[in-house]
Motif scaffolding. Structure first.
Motif, PDB file in Angstrom:
ATOM      1  N   VAL A   3       0.854  -1.180   0.000  1.00  0.00           N
ATOM      2  CA  VAL A   3       0.000   0.000   0.000  1.00  0.00           C
ATOM      3  C   VAL A   3       0.890   1.229   0.000  1.00  0.00           C
ATOM      4  CG1 VAL A   3      -1.829   1.229   1.236  1.00  0.00           C
ATOM      5  CG2 VAL A   3      -1.713  -1.258   1.345  1.00  0.00           C
ATOM      6  N   ARG A   4       0.554   2.200  -0.830  1.00  0.00           N
ATOM      7  CA  ARG A   4       1.323   3.446  -0.875  1.00  0.00           C
ATOM      8  C   ARG A   4       0.479   4.580  -0.309  1.00  0.00           C
ATOM      9  NH1 ARG A   4       2.605   1.078  -5.736  1.00  0.00           N
ATOM     10  NH2 ARG A   4       4.817   0.650  -6.065  1.00  0.00           N
ATOM     11  N   ILE A   5       1.113   5.426   0.482  1.00  0.00           N
ATOM     12  CA  ILE A   5       0.416   6.573   1.070  1.00  0.00           C
ATOM     13  C   ILE A   5       1.131   7.847   0.643  1.00  0.00           C
ATOM     14  CG2 ILE A   5      -0.396   7.615   3.215  1.00  0.00           C
ATOM     15  CD1 ILE A   5       0.432   4.775   4.487  1.00  0.00           C
ATOM     16  N   ASP A   6       0.377   8.765   0.056  1.00  0.00           N
ATOM     17  CA  ASP A   6       0.913  10.092  -0.261  1.00  0.00           C
ATOM     18  C   ASP A   6       0.515  11.025   0.874  1.00  0.00           C
ATOM     19  OD1 ASP A   6       1.730   9.133  -2.727  1.00  0.00           O
ATOM     20  OD2 ASP A   6      -0.062   9.833  -3.766  1.00  0.00           O
ATOM     21  N   VAL A   7       1.485  11.569   1.594  1.00  0.00           N
ATOM     22  CA  VAL A   7       1.197  12.538   2.655  1.00  0.00           C
ATOM     23  C   VAL A   7       1.641  13.911   2.154  1.00  0.00           C
ATOM     24  CG1 VAL A   7       1.603  13.203   5.057  1.00  0.00           C
ATOM     25  CG2 VAL A   7       1.550  10.779   4.430  1.00  0.00           C
ATOM     26  N   THR A   8       0.692  14.812   2.017  1.00  0.00           N
ATOM     27  CA  THR A   8       1.004  16.143   1.450  1.00  0.00           C
ATOM     28  C   THR A   8       0.564  17.238   2.413  1.00  0.00           C
ATOM     29  OG1 THR A   8      -1.116  16.043   0.287  1.00  0.00           O
ATOM     30  CG2 THR A   8       0.840  15.414  -0.958  1.00  0.00           C
ATOM     31  N   GLY A  39       6.193  16.349  -0.231  1.00  0.00           N
ATOM     32  CA  GLY A  39       5.455  15.526   0.724  1.00  0.00           C
ATOM     33  C   GLY A  39       6.214  14.243   1.001  1.00  0.00           C
ATOM     34  N   LYS A  40       5.556  13.340   1.701  1.00  0.00           N
ATOM     35  CA  LYS A  40       6.165  12.048   2.015  1.00  0.00           C
ATOM     36  C   LYS A  40       5.436  10.947   1.257  1.00  0.00           C
ATOM     37  CE  LYS A  40       5.738  12.995   6.296  1.00  0.00           C
ATOM     38  NZ  LYS A  40       5.531  12.963   7.752  1.00  0.00           N
ATOM     39  N   MET A  61      -3.797   3.744  10.465  1.00  0.00           N
ATOM     40  CA  MET A  61      -2.391   4.108  10.712  1.00  0.00           C
ATOM     41  C   MET A  61      -2.163   5.593  10.455  1.00  0.00           C
ATOM     42  SD  MET A  61      -0.358   1.007   8.858  1.00  0.00           S
ATOM     43  CE  MET A  61      -0.287  -0.663   9.502  1.00  0.00           C
ATOM     44  N   CYS A  62      -2.740   6.099   9.355  1.00  0.00           N
ATOM     45  CA  CYS A  62      -2.544   7.512   9.004  1.00  0.00           C
ATOM     46  C   CYS A  62      -3.167   8.414  10.062  1.00  0.00           C
ATOM     47  CB  CYS A  62      -3.172   7.815   7.644  1.00  0.00           C
ATOM     48  SG  CYS A  62      -2.255   7.106   6.277  1.00  0.00           S
ATOM     49  N   GLU A  63      -4.384   8.070  10.484  1.00  0.00           N
ATOM     50  CA  GLU A  63      -5.078   8.928  11.443  1.00  0.00           C
ATOM     51  C   GLU A  63      -4.398   8.915  12.812  1.00  0.00           C
ATOM     52  OE1 GLU A  63      -9.050   7.393  11.118  1.00  0.00           O
ATOM     53  OE2 GLU A  63      -9.493   8.600   9.333  1.00  0.00           O
ATOM     54  N   GLN A  64      -3.799   7.786  13.174  1.00  0.00           N
ATOM     55  CA  GLN A  64      -3.181   7.675  14.495  1.00  0.00           C
ATOM     56  C   GLN A  64      -1.730   8.141  14.521  1.00  0.00           C
ATOM     57  OE1 GLN A  64      -3.776   4.101  16.863  1.00  0.00           O
ATOM     58  NE2 GLN A  64      -5.473   3.506  15.562  1.00  0.00           N
ATOM     59  N   LEU A  65      -1.001   7.952  13.410  1.00  0.00           N
ATOM     60  CA  LEU A  65       0.440   8.169  13.486  1.00  0.00           C
ATOM     61  C   LEU A  65       1.079   8.823  12.258  1.00  0.00           C
ATOM     62  CD1 LEU A  65       2.978   7.384  15.328  1.00  0.00           C
ATOM     63  CD2 LEU A  65       3.291   5.510  13.715  1.00  0.00           C
ATOM     64  N   LEU A  66       0.690   8.380  11.063  1.00  0.00           N
ATOM     65  CA  LEU A  66       1.502   8.717   9.888  1.00  0.00           C
ATOM     66  C   LEU A  66       1.283  10.131   9.352  1.00  0.00           C
ATOM     67  CD1 LEU A  66       1.233   5.311   7.981  1.00  0.00           C
ATOM     68  CD2 LEU A  66       3.033   6.077   9.534  1.00  0.00           C
ATOM     69  N   ALA A  67       0.094  10.672   9.541  1.00  0.00           N
ATOM     70  CA  ALA A  67      -0.171  12.023   9.038  1.00  0.00           C
ATOM     71  C   ALA A  67      -0.602  12.929  10.181  1.00  0.00           C
ATOM     72  CB  ALA A  67      -1.253  11.978   7.964  1.00  0.00           C
ATOM     73  N   ASN A  68      -0.216  14.184  10.103  1.00  0.00           N
ATOM     74  CA  ASN A  68      -0.649  15.185  11.079  1.00  0.00           C
ATOM     75  C   ASN A  68      -1.868  15.897  10.493  1.00  0.00           C
ATOM     76  OD1 ASN A  68      -1.077  17.451  12.583  1.00  0.00           O
ATOM     77  ND2 ASN A  68       1.087  18.060  12.698  1.00  0.00           N
ATOM     78  N   VAL A  70      -3.698  18.204  11.245  1.00  0.00           N
ATOM     79  CA  VAL A  70      -3.809  19.662  11.328  1.00  0.00           C
ATOM     80  C   VAL A  70      -3.235  20.314  10.067  1.00  0.00           C
ATOM     81  CG1 VAL A  70      -3.162  21.710  12.662  1.00  0.00           C
ATOM     82  CG2 VAL A  70      -3.651  19.553  13.833  1.00  0.00           C
ATOM     83  N   ILE A  71      -2.137  19.767   9.576  1.00  0.00           N
ATOM     84  CA  ILE A  71      -1.464  20.420   8.451  1.00  0.00           C
ATOM     85  C   ILE A  71      -1.295  19.524   7.221  1.00  0.00           C
ATOM     86  CG2 ILE A  71      -0.162  22.067   9.879  1.00  0.00           C
ATOM     87  CD1 ILE A  71       2.297  20.211   9.537  1.00  0.00           C
ATOM     88  N   GLU A  72      -1.647  18.234   7.347  1.00  0.00           N
ATOM     89  CA  GLU A  72      -1.387  17.321   6.229  1.00  0.00           C
ATOM     90  C   GLU A  72      -2.645  16.581   5.771  1.00  0.00           C
ATOM     91  OE1 GLU A  72       3.266  16.001   7.137  1.00  0.00           O
ATOM     92  OE2 GLU A  72       1.661  14.926   8.140  1.00  0.00           O
ATOM     93  N   ASP A  73      -2.690  16.298   4.471  1.00  0.00           N
ATOM     94  CA  ASP A  73      -3.691  15.394   3.904  1.00  0.00           C
ATOM     95  C   ASP A  73      -2.997  14.083   3.557  1.00  0.00           C
ATOM     96  OD1 ASP A  73      -5.895  17.177   3.869  1.00  0.00           O
ATOM     97  OD2 ASP A  73      -5.084  18.150   2.072  1.00  0.00           O
ATOM     98  N   PHE A  74      -3.775  13.006   3.480  1.00  0.00           N
ATOM     99  CA  PHE A  74      -3.177  11.767   2.976  1.00  0.00           C
ATOM    100  C   PHE A  74      -4.094  11.113   1.948  1.00  0.00           C
ATOM    101  CE2 PHE A  74      -5.821   8.691   5.214  1.00  0.00           C
ATOM    102  CZ  PHE A  74      -6.231   9.367   6.348  1.00  0.00           C
ATOM    103  N   ALA A  75      -3.450  10.402   1.015  1.00  0.00           N
ATOM    104  CA  ALA A  75      -4.193   9.649   0.000  1.00  0.00           C
ATOM    105  C   ALA A  75      -3.570   8.265  -0.072  1.00  0.00           C
ATOM    106  CB  ALA A  75      -4.102  10.348  -1.349  1.00  0.00           C
ATOM    107  N   ILE A  76      -4.421   7.239  -0.136  1.00  0.00           N
ATOM    108  CA  ILE A  76      -3.952   5.851  -0.104  1.00  0.00           C
ATOM    109  C   ILE A  76      -4.108   5.222  -1.479  1.00  0.00           C
ATOM    110  CG2 ILE A  76      -4.405   3.571   0.905  1.00  0.00           C
ATOM    111  CD1 ILE A  76      -5.430   5.124   3.416  1.00  0.00           C
ATOM    112  N   ARG A  77      -3.044   4.569  -1.928  1.00  0.00           N
ATOM    113  CA  ARG A  77      -3.109   3.800  -3.184  1.00  0.00           C
ATOM    114  C   ARG A  77      -2.925   2.335  -2.840  1.00  0.00           C
ATOM    115  NH1 ARG A  77       1.625   6.109  -6.586  1.00  0.00           N
ATOM    116  NH2 ARG A  77       2.311   7.232  -4.725  1.00  0.00           N
ATOM    117  N   ALA A  78      -3.990   1.556  -2.954  1.00  0.00           N
ATOM    118  CA  ALA A  78      -3.915   0.115  -2.697  1.00  0.00           C
ATOM    119  C   ALA A  78      -4.383  -0.587  -3.966  1.00  0.00           C
ATOM    120  CB  ALA A  78      -4.783  -0.260  -1.509  1.00  0.00           C
ATOM    121  N   ASP A  79      -3.452  -1.182  -4.702  1.00  0.00           N
ATOM    122  CA  ASP A  79      -3.842  -1.791  -5.977  1.00  0.00           C
ATOM    123  C   ASP A  79      -3.202  -3.150  -6.176  1.00  0.00           C
ATOM    124  OD1 ASP A  79      -1.408  -0.546  -6.004  1.00  0.00           O
ATOM    125  OD2 ASP A  79      -1.838   0.725  -7.729  1.00  0.00           O
TER     126      ASP A  79
END
Lengths: 79, 79
Positions: A3-8, A39-40, A61-68, A70-79
């Motif tokens: 799974v890939r996560i774009d954190v911007t 981004g990450k 994981m993103c909501e608890q740890l990987l993204a902040n 307040v200042i970041e969005d995340f998008a998940i690519r699971a293919d």
């Protein structure tokens, strides 16, 4: 499955690292650059093989740890 | 147009940041994590609007500045 996560950074949040890269690219002679944002990219290999379930786990994981949130969005690519 | 670049460590290159995130996720109670790798996501907004030409420009940027070819791979998403 992988799974890939774009954190911007959210729009409007200042990105000094992106500005520095933009300036460096200009120094290298590149033109026509309107903006650069950094981004990450997080790649997680999970034992879970069902895409919907993997996406649910990674959203947690993103909501608890990987993204902040307040200042970041995340998008998940699971293919 | 907007171009996204995924910059990732080549396979085999140690990723201590990814290991730290993996350990943190385990501490948070997540299981079934086989690996975590951290890369960079670079978003560039170009004046250029033709996808092929934008891709050519950004490939040049990656080779000259944005990616370290010794330890990193890059992939360009221009859509």
């Amino acid at each position: 499955m992988k799974v890939r996560i774009d954190v911007t950074l959210k729009p409007g949040i200042l990105d000094p690292q992106g500005e520095a890269v933009r300036n460096a690219l200009t120094t290298f002679g590149f033109t026509g650059i309107r903006s650069v944002r950094i981004g990450k990219l997080i790649e997680i290999e999970l034992a879970e093989s069902e895409p919907g379930e993997a996406r649910r786990i990674v959203t947690d994981m993103c909501e608890q740890l990987l993204a902040n949130a307040v200042i970041e969005d995340f998008a998940i690519r699971a293919d």
